[in-house]
Design a protein around this motif. Structure first.
Motif, mmCIF file in Angstrom:
data_model
loop_
_atom_site.group_PDB
_atom_site.id
_atom_site.type_symbol
_atom_site.label_atom_id
_atom_site.label_comp_id
_atom_site.label_asym_id
_atom_site.label_seq_id
_atom_site.Cartn_x
_atom_site.Cartn_y
_atom_site.Cartn_z
ATOM 1 N N ASP A 141 -11.864 5.664 2.683
ATOM 2 C CA ASP A 141 -10.504 5.156 2.514
ATOM 3 C C ASP A 141 -9.621 5.537 3.706
ATOM 4 O OD1 ASP A 141 -8.344 3.878 1.390
ATOM 5 O OD2 ASP A 141 -7.705 5.616 0.207
ATOM 6 N N LEU A 142 -10.021 5.095 4.879
ATOM 7 C CA LEU A 142 -9.239 5.332 6.084
ATOM 8 C C LEU A 142 -9.551 4.246 7.105
ATOM 9 C CD1 LEU A 142 -11.474 6.584 8.279
ATOM 10 C CD2 LEU A 142 -11.033 8.662 6.995
ATOM 11 N N PHE A 143 -8.686 4.159 8.140
ATOM 12 C CA PHE A 143 -8.881 3.219 9.234
ATOM 13 C C PHE A 143 -9.304 3.980 10.478
ATOM 14 C CE2 PHE A 143 -6.245 0.759 6.408
ATOM 15 C CZ PHE A 143 -6.671 -0.562 6.611
ATOM 16 N N GLU A 181 -8.251 8.660 13.627
ATOM 17 C CA GLU A 181 -8.386 8.196 12.250
ATOM 18 C C GLU A 181 -7.015 8.098 11.595
ATOM 19 O OE1 GLU A 181 -10.974 10.933 10.335
ATOM 20 O OE2 GLU A 181 -12.803 9.996 11.114
ATOM 21 N N LEU A 182 -6.806 7.007 10.863
ATOM 22 C CA LEU A 182 -5.578 6.800 10.114
ATOM 23 C C LEU A 182 -5.873 7.025 8.640
ATOM 24 C CD1 LEU A 182 -5.326 5.022 12.802
ATOM 25 C CD2 LEU A 182 -3.503 3.807 11.586
ATOM 26 N N VAL A 183 -5.306 8.087 8.079
ATOM 27 C CA VAL A 183 -5.606 8.500 6.707
ATOM 28 C C VAL A 183 -4.444 8.144 5.790
ATOM 29 C CG1 VAL A 183 -7.118 10.354 7.481
ATOM 30 C CG2 VAL A 183 -4.691 10.818 7.121
ATOM 31 N N GLU A 190 6.926 1.128 -3.253
ATOM 32 C CA GLU A 190 7.222 -0.291 -3.490
ATOM 33 C C GLU A 190 8.010 -0.866 -2.327
ATOM 34 O OE1 GLU A 190 9.456 -3.176 -6.744
ATOM 35 O OE2 GLU A 190 8.920 -1.120 -7.276
ATOM 36 N N GLN A 191 7.595 -2.002 -1.857
ATOM 37 C CA GLN A 191 8.276 -2.678 -0.759
ATOM 38 C C GLN A 191 8.087 -4.181 -0.921
ATOM 39 O OE1 GLN A 191 7.112 -1.341 3.141
ATOM 40 N NE2 GLN A 191 8.176 -2.985 4.184
ATOM 41 N N GLY A 192 9.192 -4.905 -0.938
ATOM 42 C CA GLY A 192 9.106 -6.355 -1.093
ATOM 43 C C GLY A 192 8.540 -6.780 -2.428
ATOM 44 N N GLY A 193 8.754 -5.983 -3.474
ATOM 45 C CA GLY A 193 8.281 -6.346 -4.797
ATOM 46 C C GLY A 193 6.817 -6.066 -5.048
ATOM 47 N N GLN A 194 6.138 -5.350 -4.147
ATOM 48 C CA GLN A 194 4.733 -5.022 -4.346
ATOM 49 C C GLN A 194 4.469 -3.589 -3.900
ATOM 50 O OE1 GLN A 194 1.951 -6.954 -1.677
ATOM 51 N NE2 GLN A 194 3.527 -7.286 -0.124
ATOM 52 N N GLN A 195 3.355 -3.025 -4.333
ATOM 53 C CA GLN A 195 2.957 -1.684 -3.935
ATOM 54 C C GLN A 195 2.306 -1.733 -2.552
ATOM 55 O OE1 GLN A 195 3.609 1.227 -5.644
ATOM 56 N NE2 GLN A 195 4.807 -0.112 -6.995
ATOM 57 N N VAL A 196 2.827 -0.943 -1.633
ATOM 58 C CA VAL A 196 2.336 -0.914 -0.257
ATOM 59 C C VAL A 196 1.799 0.481 0.041
ATOM 60 C CG1 VAL A 196 2.934 -1.153 2.177
ATOM 61 C CG2 VAL A 196 3.944 -2.692 0.485
ATOM 62 N N THR A 197 0.556 0.528 0.496
ATOM 63 C CA THR A 197 -0.098 1.788 0.864
ATOM 64 C C THR A 197 -0.020 1.967 2.377
ATOM 65 O OG1 THR A 197 -1.618 1.572 -1.000
ATOM 66 C CG2 THR A 197 -2.219 3.128 0.735
ATOM 67 N N GLN A 198 0.398 3.138 2.807
ATOM 68 C CA GLN A 198 0.553 3.415 4.234
ATOM 69 C C GLN A 198 -0.490 4.436 4.689
ATOM 70 O OE1 GLN A 198 4.531 3.913 6.122
ATOM 71 N NE2 GLN A 198 3.818 5.971 6.644
ATOM 72 N N TYR A 199 -1.111 4.131 5.843
ATOM 73 C CA TYR A 199 -2.063 5.028 6.483
ATOM 74 C C TYR A 199 -1.472 5.469 7.816
ATOM 75 C CZ TYR A 199 -5.344 3.162 3.066
ATOM 76 O OH TYR A 199 -5.981 2.797 1.892
ATOM 77 N N LYS A 200 -1.619 6.773 8.134
ATOM 78 C CA LYS A 200 -1.002 7.345 9.319
ATOM 79 C C LYS A 200 -2.043 8.060 10.163
ATOM 80 C CE LYS A 200 2.826 10.400 10.661
ATOM 81 N NZ LYS A 200 3.898 11.277 10.137
ATOM 82 N N ARG A 223 0.569 6.040 15.070
ATOM 83 C CA ARG A 223 0.405 4.667 14.604
ATOM 84 C C ARG A 223 0.215 4.662 13.093
ATOM 85 N NH1 ARG A 223 -1.339 -0.617 16.066
ATOM 86 N NH2 ARG A 223 -1.002 -1.771 14.130
ATOM 87 N N THR A 224 0.841 3.735 12.425
ATOM 88 C CA THR A 224 0.691 3.576 10.975
ATOM 89 C C THR A 224 0.208 2.161 10.682
ATOM 90 O OG1 THR A 224 2.993 2.898 10.714
ATOM 91 C CG2 THR A 224 2.522 5.249 10.470
ATOM 92 N N VAL A 225 -0.485 2.024 9.566
ATOM 93 C CA VAL A 225 -0.947 0.736 9.064
ATOM 94 C C VAL A 225 -0.531 0.626 7.611
ATOM 95 C CG1 VAL A 225 -2.958 -0.666 8.481
ATOM 96 C CG2 VAL A 225 -2.878 0.528 10.666
#
Length: 534
Positions: A403-405, A412-414, A420-430, A453-455
């Motif tokens: 579960d990382l990029f 590695e982005l973990v 919640e953002q824009g009415g949906q659940q948003v997961t952020q990787y850093k 960098r974040t995704v």
């Protein structure tokens, strides 16, 4: 008790006969037909009092008046005695303007029955609804004076003034209760009661005086000018102390307004609002009209069936932005589409990632671009061009097991957070490591001060990307570009044909009731065209 006698429409034996003289395809005859079919045998009100008008009569007058550009209750009363269509609808009777005002506010259920009855007429004249919606909104001015708009910096001073006024009124009430009501002094002229505008003007004068006093007390930014002119200038005279003014009597209606204004101030301060309109506290500052001038408004939002051109939903909201209004409009339209809502079109103002994702998941085909895609279409670029320009050019590989990029340079982005953002659940990787020293930082970091960098991965990312790519198809682009021809007709009719550029009533509930009449006005005129042609 029963209603006043209201006979069926029919020819008269003698004299001027509206039933015979009115054209057979006249709009008033359609109003007569629909109201008679939907408001059947209304139950009379209980209790004593003057015999009321039959609700069918007053509803016909209101609906026909709104459909022909007359909202004033006094004008409607006059037309009931002078105009041929009104004489046909009222059978020669004349309801007073007060009666019409009361009916306009109270007959919510019967107006809904008339609205539903129009769908039956539309079906009979071959206006078929196929479940393809086009949504939009327009901002109509509230019935409020610009002088009644209070800014956040004025909240405290106005609240203190209103509190003092109500406290003085309470002390007067207690004194009169203990000592008895004093006698009236005859002045030979009427004593004007204080209005809210006088209170606002007094508070603003006090604030302006305090600001001038503060500026005068502050040290000068530059040394005073020297010379004979400066030496001969007289010193400023001290301001005379203000004498306490006698307040005009506070009537019960004005006391209620002060209490309402005080509650509205507290609510506005708690919500963090920058403006409050005391005349209509439910109104919000919005950019309305062609000139987009920001003023107090209520938003009139509609959903139109693309095939039939009929309104299937019309309501009022106090949201300045339409981003959260797509799903409520679809939900309101759902019961009025025989086969359910199959598709929905709208401009980028209605875009919300969560709403689009949920509608797509429910099987509703959407044609609502995000702001970047709308800009791409306007500039004739492929959909996604503007979005890609704001993102880093480096692509990452996702490892589902960990579960990382993974970055091409080994970083590695973990998982960082989910929100919640824009009415949906948003997961952020850093990114774990600082990215500024990376040889590809210039193509990866899009912000000047960014260190990592974040995704972001949205709950409906795959669905939204597929919906975005559809705007590269010619048919989908044409569908989006021609949506305005369907829905803007409603606003053109309301604003241009009828001349309704502002609400006539105040408050959320009353404005919503007037919105029902605006919707009926458009619907009757739309159905009447096909009905008269058939």
């Amino acid at each position: 008790m029963s209603y006043r006698y209201y006979p069926p429409a029919g020819p008269l034996l003698i004299g001027y006969d509206p039933f015979c003289d009115l054209p057979a395809d006249h709009l008033a005859r359609l109003v007569e037909q629909v109201v008679e079919e939907t408001v059947i045998d209304p139950a009379p009100p209980p209790g004593p009092g003057q015999t009321p008008f039959d609700p069918r009569l007053t509803l016909k007058v209101l609906v026909y008046g709104y459909a022909t550009g007359t909202r004033s209750s006094r004008q409607l009363e006059r037309l009931c005695a002078e105009s041929l269509p009104y004489l046909f609808l009222t059978r020669g009777d004349t309801p007073s303007f007060k009666t019409l005002c009361t009916v306009r506010l109270e007959e919510t259920e019967r107006l809904e029955q008339i609205w539903l009855g129009l769908f039956s007429v539309a079906k009979a004249v071959k206006l078929a609804r196929l479940g393809h919606l086009v949504v939009d909104s327009t901002k109509l001015r509230a019935d409020a004076s610009p002088e009644a708009v209070v800014k956040a910096k004025e909240y405290a001073a106005l609240r203190a003034e209103l509190t003092q006024i109500l406290e003085e009124a309470r002390q007067v009430d207690e004194r009169e209760a203990a000592e008895g009501r004093p006698g009236n002094t005859r002045l030979g002229q009427p004593v004007e009661r204080e209005q809210m505008r006088e209170i606002l003007r007094r508070v603003r004068k006090q604030l302006a005086a305090e600001k001038r006093a503060a500026q005068a007390a502050a040290p000068a930014a530059e040394p005073p000018a020297s010379g004979p002119a400066a030496g001969n200038a007289p010193p400023p005279s001290p301001a005379a102390p203000a004498l306490p003014a006698l307040r005009p009597p506070l009537g019960p209606q004005m006391r209620e307004r002060c209490e309402t204004a005080l509650a509205a101030l507290d609510a506005a301060a708690a919500d963090g609002r920058e403006h409050l309109c005391l005349t209509d506290p439910d109104a919000r500052m919005m950019g309305g009209g062609r000139e987009r001038k920001v003023r107090e408004c209520h938003s009139f939002e509609v959903a139109v069936d693309r095939e039939a051109g009929l309104l299937v939903a019309a309501q009022v909201s106090q949201d300045a932005s339409d981003n959260a209004r797509l799903e409520p409009l679809v939900d309101a339209a759902q019961p009025h589409e025989p086969a359910g809502v199959q598709a929905v079109d709208g401009d980028s103002g209605f875009y919300s990632g969560g709403a689009i994702g949920r509608l797509q998941a429910a099987g509703i085909d959407t044609c609502v671009p995000d702001s970047n895609t709308a800009g791409d279409l306007h500039r004739g670029q492929p959909a996604g061009t503007g979005r890609e320009a704001g993102r880093g050019q480096i692509r990452f590989t996702y490892d589902p097991e960990r579960d990382l990029f993974c970055c091409p340079e080994g970083n590695e982005l973990v998982y960082s957070q989910t929100r919640e953002q824009g009415g949906q659940q948003v997961t952020q990787y850093k990114a774990k490591q600082d990215c500024r020293a990376c040889p590809q930082a210039g193509q990866c970091l899009t912000q000047a001060k960014a260190r990592h960098r974040t995704v972001k991965v949205g709950e409906y990312q795959a669905v939204l990307e597929a919906a975005r790519q559809r705007f590269n198809e010619r048919a989908h682009q044409e569908r989006y570009r021609h949506r305005g021809e369907v829905v803007e007709t409603v606003f053109g009719f309301v604003r241009g044909t009828l001349g309704y550029v502002r609400w006539q009533l105040r408050g959320k509930a009353k404005v919503a009731q007037e919105a029902r009449l605006l919707a009926l006005a458009y619907q009757f005129r739309k159905v009447h065209g096909a009905w008269a042609a058939g």
